[in-house]
Design an enzyme around this catalytic site. Structure first.
Site, PDB file in Angstrom:
ATOM      1  N   CYS A  86       0.992  -1.183   0.044  1.00 49.11           N
ATOM      2  CA  CYS A  86       0.131   0.172  -0.095  1.00 49.11           C
ATOM      3  C   CYS A  86       1.094   1.150   0.017  1.00 49.11           C
ATOM      4  O   CYS A  86       2.194   1.208   0.089  1.00 49.11           O
ATOM      5  CB  CYS A  86      -0.912  -0.024   1.258  1.00 49.11           C
ATOM      6  SG  CYS A  86      -0.310   0.156   2.866  1.00 49.11           S
TER       7      CYS A  86
ATOM      8  N   HIS B  86      -4.773   7.199   7.446  1.00 48.52           N
ATOM      9  CA  HIS B  86      -3.220   7.490   7.931  1.00 48.52           C
ATOM     10  C   HIS B  86      -2.434   8.238   6.953  1.00 48.52           C
ATOM     11  O   HIS B  86      -3.249   8.411   5.956  1.00 48.52           O
ATOM     12  CB  HIS B  86      -2.539   6.190   8.459  1.00 48.52           C
ATOM     13  CG  HIS B  86      -2.535   5.253   7.160  1.00 48.52           C
ATOM     14  ND1 HIS B  86      -3.680   4.130   6.915  1.00 48.52           N
ATOM     15  CD2 HIS B  86      -1.709   4.994   6.140  1.00 48.52           C
ATOM     16  CE1 HIS B  86      -3.538   3.519   5.810  1.00 48.52           C
ATOM     17  NE2 HIS B  86      -2.351   3.939   5.168  1.00 48.52           N
TER      18      HIS B  86
END
Length: 305
Positions: free
Chosen positions: A44, A224
């Site tokens: 990711c 995040h």
């Protein structure tokens, strides 16, 4: 074995071509990799949240199937090297992640907790890693599975306690946000208030969301920052915000937003716990019913990693 491998790959891709077509369908595309699959990577943008949870879920499934010599790790896309047999990433990141590991089978998913692709990856391993359909692989893998389990247990034990990463002041059971962007800001401001990140980190959380959704499935989002924003993190911390009425998160309902600021690997054990909890409807119900912020760390600590 080649014929069996081809039929499984065809089933997974639904007949789609490799690369972009397969990625857009959330499918599995064959790269240059041939033979058994031993090294799997979840990729990711920042490597600190979504991929860690996905890796935890798939690792459990693979070990339960007896493939103890198959490793599952997570990395930021920028840190990928062409050393893996299979790569899993969000479908919106396939064009960035896939070319970095051209030799690997590419799997794309639309959420990281309960994607049906994980069961299909296990089925692919049955095709590529079993010897003539016998259980020779499982027998050989048993010692490795025991070693892997011991290593995972040691890693979890070495990590900080939930209360060290998630303070009571960073837990909100009645979030005030009414939209995805407001929820990201709310989770980010709790991280700032705890002294864990610079205010600029909240902007990076929004930037990350614009790149690819941090919704990971089963009512949970884990906003995040980007990989480039790690310099704004002062210490590893989580924030936890519950939205009893739910929030629309790119068309998905979210009732829990867990903000993440991760410097190293300290937070990964807790993310594994979160993945385990949000795969269990009864445990999610207990979080929904929690009446005090004091209850949350204890509920999150109930899952073995």
């Amino acid at each position: 074995m080649k014929g069996k491998k081809s039929s499984v790959s065809s089933m997974l891709t639904g007949g789609a071509a490799a690369g972009g077509a397969a990625a857009s369908a959330g499918a599995v595309a064959a790269g240059d990799h041939q033979g058994p699959i031993h090294k799997i990577v979840f990729a990711c943008d920042a490597g600190m949240g979504s991929s860690a949870m996905g890796a935890s879920v798939l690792r459990r499934k693979i070990q339960a199937a007896g493939f103890g010599d198959v490793t599952v790790v997570n990395k930021a896309i920028s840190n990928l090297q062409d050393e893996f047999d299979l790569i899993i990433t969000h479908q919106d990141l396939a064009d960035r992640a896939g070319p970095r590991v051209p030799s690997a089978v590419l799997v794309t998913v639309d959420n990281f907790i309960n994607s049906p692709k994980y069961d299909q990856v296990v089925e692919l391993l049955e095709s590529t890693n079993r010897d003539g359909g016998t259980d020779q692989h499982a027998a050989a893998a048993a010692p490795a599975a025991g070693a892997a389990g011991a290593a995972a247990g040691a890693g979890a034990a070495a990590g900080p306690a939930t209360s060290d990463l998630l303070s009571r002041e960073s837990i909100v059971l009645e979030g005030s946000a009414r939209s995805r962007d407001e929820a990201i800001t709310e989770a980010g401001r709790l991280l700032v208030a705890s002294g864990s990140v610079d205010p600029s980190y909240v902007d990076a959380m929004h930037e990350r969301e614009r790149s690819v959704s941090t919704y990971v499935g089963n009512l949970l989002a884990i906003p995040h920052g980007t990989n480039e924003a790690k310099s704004a993190i002062k210490k590893t911390t989580l924030s936890f915000v519950r939205y009893p009425q739910g929030i629309d998160w790119n068309g998905n309902e979210v009732k829990f937003a867990v903000g993440i600021a991760g410097m190293g690997d300290d937070h990964l054990a807790l993310l594994q716990q979160l993945a385990g909890i949000f795969l269990d409807e009864a445990k999610v119900a207990r979080l929904e019913a929690a009446t005090s912020a004091d209850n949350v760390p204890a509920l999150l600590s109930e899952v073995d990693v």
